[in-house]
Design a protein around this motif. Sequence first.
Motif, PDB file in Angstrom:
ATOM      1  N   MET A  48       0.839  -1.165   0.000  1.00  0.00           N
ATOM      2  CA  MET A  48       0.000   0.000   0.000  1.00  0.00           C
ATOM      3  C   MET A  48       0.888   1.232   0.000  1.00  0.00           C
ATOM      4  N   MET A  49       0.480   2.244  -0.806  1.00  0.00           N
ATOM      5  CA  MET A  49       1.224   3.498  -0.843  1.00  0.00           C
ATOM      6  C   MET A  49       0.266   4.668  -0.992  1.00  0.00           C
ATOM      7  N   LEU A  50       0.669   5.808  -0.478  1.00  0.00           N
ATOM      8  CA  LEU A  50      -0.118   7.022  -0.681  1.00  0.00           C
ATOM      9  C   LEU A  50       0.159   7.518  -2.090  1.00  0.00           C
ATOM     10  N   GLN A  51      -0.877   8.005  -2.785  1.00  0.00           N
ATOM     11  CA  GLN A  51      -0.713   8.413  -4.172  1.00  0.00           C
ATOM     12  C   GLN A  51      -0.802   9.912  -4.382  1.00  0.00           C
ATOM     13  N   SER A  52      -1.585  10.619  -3.584  1.00  0.00           N
ATOM     14  CA  SER A  52      -1.696  12.057  -3.743  1.00  0.00           C
ATOM     15  C   SER A  52      -2.382  12.660  -2.532  1.00  0.00           C
TER      16      SER A  52
ATOM     17  N   THR B 291      -3.975   3.133  -2.243  1.00  0.00           N
ATOM     18  CA  THR B 291      -4.271   1.942  -3.034  1.00  0.00           C
ATOM     19  C   THR B 291      -5.026   0.878  -2.240  1.00  0.00           C
ATOM     20  N   ASP B 292      -5.048   0.991  -0.892  1.00  0.00           N
ATOM     21  CA  ASP B 292      -5.722  -0.011  -0.070  1.00  0.00           C
ATOM     22  C   ASP B 292      -6.200   0.619   1.233  1.00  0.00           C
ATOM     23  N   ALA B 293      -7.400   1.187   1.208  1.00  0.00           N
ATOM     24  CA  ALA B 293      -7.934   1.886   2.378  1.00  0.00           C
ATOM     25  C   ALA B 293      -8.132   0.953   3.567  1.00  0.00           C
ATOM     26  N   LEU B 294      -8.566  -0.275   3.317  1.00  0.00           N
ATOM     27  CA  LEU B 294      -8.819  -1.197   4.432  1.00  0.00           C
ATOM     28  C   LEU B 294      -7.533  -1.611   5.134  1.00  0.00           C
ATOM     29  N   ALA B 295      -6.464  -1.847   4.391  1.00  0.00           N
ATOM     30  CA  ALA B 295      -5.179  -2.194   5.012  1.00  0.00           C
ATOM     31  C   ALA B 295      -4.659  -1.016   5.830  1.00  0.00           C
ATOM     32  N   LEU B 296      -4.798   0.186   5.295  1.00  0.00           N
ATOM     33  CA  LEU B 296      -4.356   1.370   6.024  1.00  0.00           C
ATOM     34  C   LEU B 296      -5.206   1.579   7.273  1.00  0.00           C
ATOM     35  N   TRP B 297      -6.510   1.342   7.163  1.00  0.00           N
ATOM     36  CA  TRP B 297      -7.407   1.434   8.317  1.00  0.00           C
ATOM     37  C   TRP B 297      -6.940   0.511   9.437  1.00  0.00           C
ATOM     38  N   GLU B 298      -6.589  -0.717   9.089  1.00  0.00           N
ATOM     39  CA  GLU B 298      -6.115  -1.672  10.095  1.00  0.00           C
ATOM     40  C   GLU B 298      -4.862  -1.162  10.798  1.00  0.00           C
ATOM     41  N   GLN B 299      -4.019  -0.450  10.084  1.00  0.00           N
ATOM     42  CA  GLN B 299      -2.800   0.105  10.679  1.00  0.00           C
ATOM     43  C   GLN B 299      -3.077   1.302  11.586  1.00  0.00           C
ATOM     44  N   LEU B 300      -4.123   2.061  11.296  1.00  0.00           N
ATOM     45  CA  LEU B 300      -4.347   3.328  11.990  1.00  0.00           C
ATOM     46  C   LEU B 300      -5.470   3.331  13.021  1.00  0.00           C
ATOM     47  N   LYS B 301      -6.408   2.411  12.935  1.00  0.00           N
ATOM     48  CA  LYS B 301      -7.640   2.506  13.730  1.00  0.00           C
ATOM     49  C   LYS B 301      -7.425   2.539  15.237  1.00  0.00           C
ATOM     50  N   ASP B 302      -6.391   1.915  15.738  1.00  0.00           N
ATOM     51  CA  ASP B 302      -6.135   1.904  17.178  1.00  0.00           C
ATOM     52  C   ASP B 302      -5.122   2.965  17.598  1.00  0.00           C
TER      53      ASP B 302
END
Length: 119
Positions: A1-5, A74-85
């Motif tokens: 996953m990477m940030l694009q803009s 590119t992957d909001a759900l994977a990023l969510w898992e990293q940030l939600k807590d």
Amino acid sequence: MMLQSLTPMLRTKQINETIHFYVRVLGFTCEHFSEEWGWASLKKDYVQLMIATENIHIPFEQCSFTGSLYFNTTDALALWEQLKDKANICYAPEDFEYGMREFAIFDNNGYLLQFGENI
């Protein structure tokens, strides 16, 4: 996953006047506008800006910095898992009718950070 803009989104209670200012005063082009969604996309050169009215997630009485920083990923759900807590949550992942999966958190200063991917 990477940030694009990164695309700033400014909230307003006067969307038509705000679009007019950015177009007439600053030379932006209004590329997309939906009165139904209360949303517009503006562009000048390589800069993009979104203007939007309030919504159920972010109501406000008067304008201050009621905007958000919107990150395309590119992957909001994977990023969510990293940030939600690790952050104060504004809203959990949600699929919207305009084709985006999004979630939002607040940074340590209270600035709203939204993350979205095309679905």
